[in-house]
Write a protein that holds these residues in place. Structure first.
Motif, PDB file in Angstrom:
ATOM      1  N   ARG A 186       0.862  -1.189   0.000  1.00 34.15           N
ATOM      2  CA  ARG A 186       0.000   0.000   0.000  1.00 34.15           C
ATOM      3  C   ARG A 186       0.894   1.232   0.000  1.00 34.15           C
ATOM      4  O   ARG A 186       1.879   1.298   0.743  1.00 34.15           O
ATOM      5  N   GLY A 187       0.558   2.185  -0.819  1.00 34.67           N
ATOM      6  CA  GLY A 187       1.344   3.421  -0.851  1.00 34.67           C
ATOM      7  C   GLY A 187       0.808   4.325  -1.940  1.00 34.67           C
ATOM      8  O   GLY A 187      -0.214   4.034  -2.576  1.00 34.67           O
ATOM      9  N   GLU A 211       5.424   5.208  -3.299  1.00 34.06           N
ATOM     10  CA  GLU A 211       6.049   6.018  -2.244  1.00 34.06           C
ATOM     11  C   GLU A 211       5.347   5.701  -0.925  1.00 34.06           C
ATOM     12  O   GLU A 211       4.174   5.295  -0.927  1.00 34.06           O
ATOM     13  N   HIS A 212       6.051   5.927   0.205  1.00 35.81           N
ATOM     14  CA  HIS A 212       5.480   5.672   1.548  1.00 35.81           C
ATOM     15  C   HIS A 212       4.848   4.281   1.580  1.00 35.81           C
ATOM     16  O   HIS A 212       3.654   4.125   1.864  1.00 35.81           O
ATOM     17  N   GLY A 223       9.099   3.029   2.654  1.00 33.17           N
ATOM     18  CA  GLY A 223       9.273   4.288   1.950  1.00 33.17           C
ATOM     19  C   GLY A 223       9.090   4.042   0.469  1.00 33.17           C
ATOM     20  O   GLY A 223       8.040   3.579   0.029  1.00 33.17           O
ATOM     21  N   ASP A 224      10.136   4.297  -0.349  1.00 33.12           N
ATOM     22  CA  ASP A 224      10.008   4.054  -1.785  1.00 33.12           C
ATOM     23  C   ASP A 224      10.124   2.572  -2.096  1.00 33.12           C
ATOM     24  O   ASP A 224      10.848   1.849  -1.408  1.00 33.12           O
ATOM     25  N   CYS A 225       9.460   2.121  -3.134  1.00 36.29           N
ATOM     26  CA  CYS A 225       9.521   0.694  -3.486  1.00 36.29           C
ATOM     27  C   CYS A 225       9.225   0.518  -4.969  1.00 36.29           C
ATOM     28  O   CYS A 225       8.264   1.071  -5.495  1.00 36.29           O
ATOM     29  N   PHE A 226      10.130  -0.262  -5.640  1.00 34.53           N
ATOM     30  CA  PHE A 226       9.923  -0.583  -7.055  1.00 34.53           C
ATOM     31  C   PHE A 226       9.394  -2.001  -7.117  1.00 34.53           C
ATOM     32  O   PHE A 226      10.054  -2.938  -6.638  1.00 34.53           O
ATOM     33  N   PRO A 241      15.140   0.949  -1.383  1.00 29.05           N
ATOM     34  CA  PRO A 241      16.337   1.452  -0.681  1.00 29.05           C
ATOM     35  C   PRO A 241      16.390   0.882   0.725  1.00 29.05           C
ATOM     36  O   PRO A 241      15.341   0.751   1.383  1.00 29.05           O
ATOM     37  N   LEU A 242      17.592   0.530   1.194  1.00 25.32           N
ATOM     38  CA  LEU A 242      17.762  -0.017   2.550  1.00 25.32           C
ATOM     39  C   LEU A 242      17.929   1.162   3.496  1.00 25.32           C
ATOM     40  O   LEU A 242      18.809   2.012   3.311  1.00 25.32           O
ATOM     41  N   ARG A 243      17.054   1.266   4.520  1.00 22.42           N
ATOM     42  CA  ARG A 243      17.170   2.394   5.450  1.00 22.42           C
ATOM     43  C   ARG A 243      18.312   2.111   6.417  1.00 22.42           C
ATOM     44  O   ARG A 243      18.376   1.025   6.993  1.00 22.42           O
ATOM     45  N   GLN A 244      19.213   3.037   6.605  1.00 23.35           N
ATOM     46  CA  GLN A 244      20.362   2.832   7.542  1.00 23.35           C
ATOM     47  C   GLN A 244      19.897   3.064   8.963  1.00 23.35           C
ATOM     48  O   GLN A 244      18.936   3.777   9.235  1.00 23.35           O
TER      49      GLN A 244
END
Lengths: 79, 79, 79, 79, 79, 79, 79
Positions: free
Chosen positions: A32-33, A47-48, A62-65, B76-79
């Motif tokens: 979901r985003g 996003e989100h 957060g971002d996801c492809f 993206p991997l969150r640090q």
């Protein structure tokens, strides 16, 4: 679908760009985003992003492809 | 996605090149590492690769070539 | 990846030709051997091939031709 | 691979034509026989074919046409 | 294969046209009957068709059209 | 197959147009009805459709459009 | 099918546009709603969508975009 008239499913998807959606994958997992963009192969950038499994939130990314060939359906998320 | 404006998902992927990412495969396994490069088939080369299964690190591979058609999502991997 | 600079994943694979690699298939089985050659479909010819299942060596095949569409990832074998 | 030098996997397969091979399918079943011929789709014609399941010979078929997209690997049968 | 010399697997299939064959599908089910005809996609028309599951005859269908992409192998039926 | 002589499987299918057929899907479910029409992708339109699971009638649908890539076989329904 | 005469399955689908339908996916889940539009890949846009699993209504989605390659069949919903 009270938005612009639609002749094919891509028009439907155009209508939900920038809006919150549910993306269900063949594996049964929901993502979901906000639908940032998508291409002709149904590859999706969200996003989100939240990952939901069996109705429970498991992760936030957060971002996801998301790769198109795993997508089962896309639907606007009701607030 | 506070980076460069994006019109399609490939732009999203361009933004995470050289950065740490999670690559989830259809099998449910995660591969985490630096996204060295990828091509139009979503074939991916990762550096400093770790293999995670059910939230546990199982293996480290250094470099790793992942075949695109098994990829479910990249984030993206969150640090 | 301290080898030649790489722009796409095929360059990565070019770098490991003639070297010992692990080839993981979608079935979960690993094949370990020297990467003799591969083609654009990810069809692979291995030499001195070993078959590993759940971390245990099950078979040795010498030469082995592996069909590309079953490949999940390829990674250099650390000595 | 002490045979003719090989640049791509098809050369490898050319080297085992007319020789006894193991053909493993995605289903896990092995077919053993003489590699009579094969084509670009990895469709295979075997002669004197035996069907092996979990290391046990189950059937003999004489000639057998195996469809390429089920093939996992092909390897020379050690005598 | 004491029939006409064969250079590729299609020649093998040409040799068994009009003869009794076993057609094994990916599902593990066998269909036995006379190979009436087949096309380049391995779509098959059988006559006097019998459906076998785990070595037991389950059904007879007379004519039967089998879609190629489910075929695992085709082999002459020994009388 | 005492109908018109057939050279390829499509001729077989042409012969059963307008006749009662069984359409078995990869999922193992049978759909029985009158074969109204079909196209080159094996997409099928059935009339007076019944859904059978493990030899038991589960549903009737009247008209039904079945997507080709799930079809395992098509066979005339014996009255 | 007392509507306009049909020569291929797409005509059948044209006849049910704007009407209530059942869309069954390979996963076994049914989606019921008004068929707003569909394209050549069988991608479908439904309105007033309900999700049914094993004969029980599980969710309502309003609009829903369903990816074609998961579709098993489409059938008019009897009132």
């Amino acid at each position: 679908m009270g938005d612009a008239p639609r002749k094919n499913p891509s028009d439907f998807l155009g209508n939900v760009l920038g809006k919150p959606v549910i993306v269900k994958l063949n594996s049964g997992v929901d993502y979901r985003g906000t639908l940032a963009c998508l291409d002709g192969y149904m590859n999706i950038a969200l996003e989100h992003t939240e990952e939901w499994v069996n109705g429970q939130k498991k992760n936030t990314y957060g971002d996801c492809f998301i790769r198109g060939n795993n997508v089962q359906y896309i639907s606007p998320l009701r607030q």
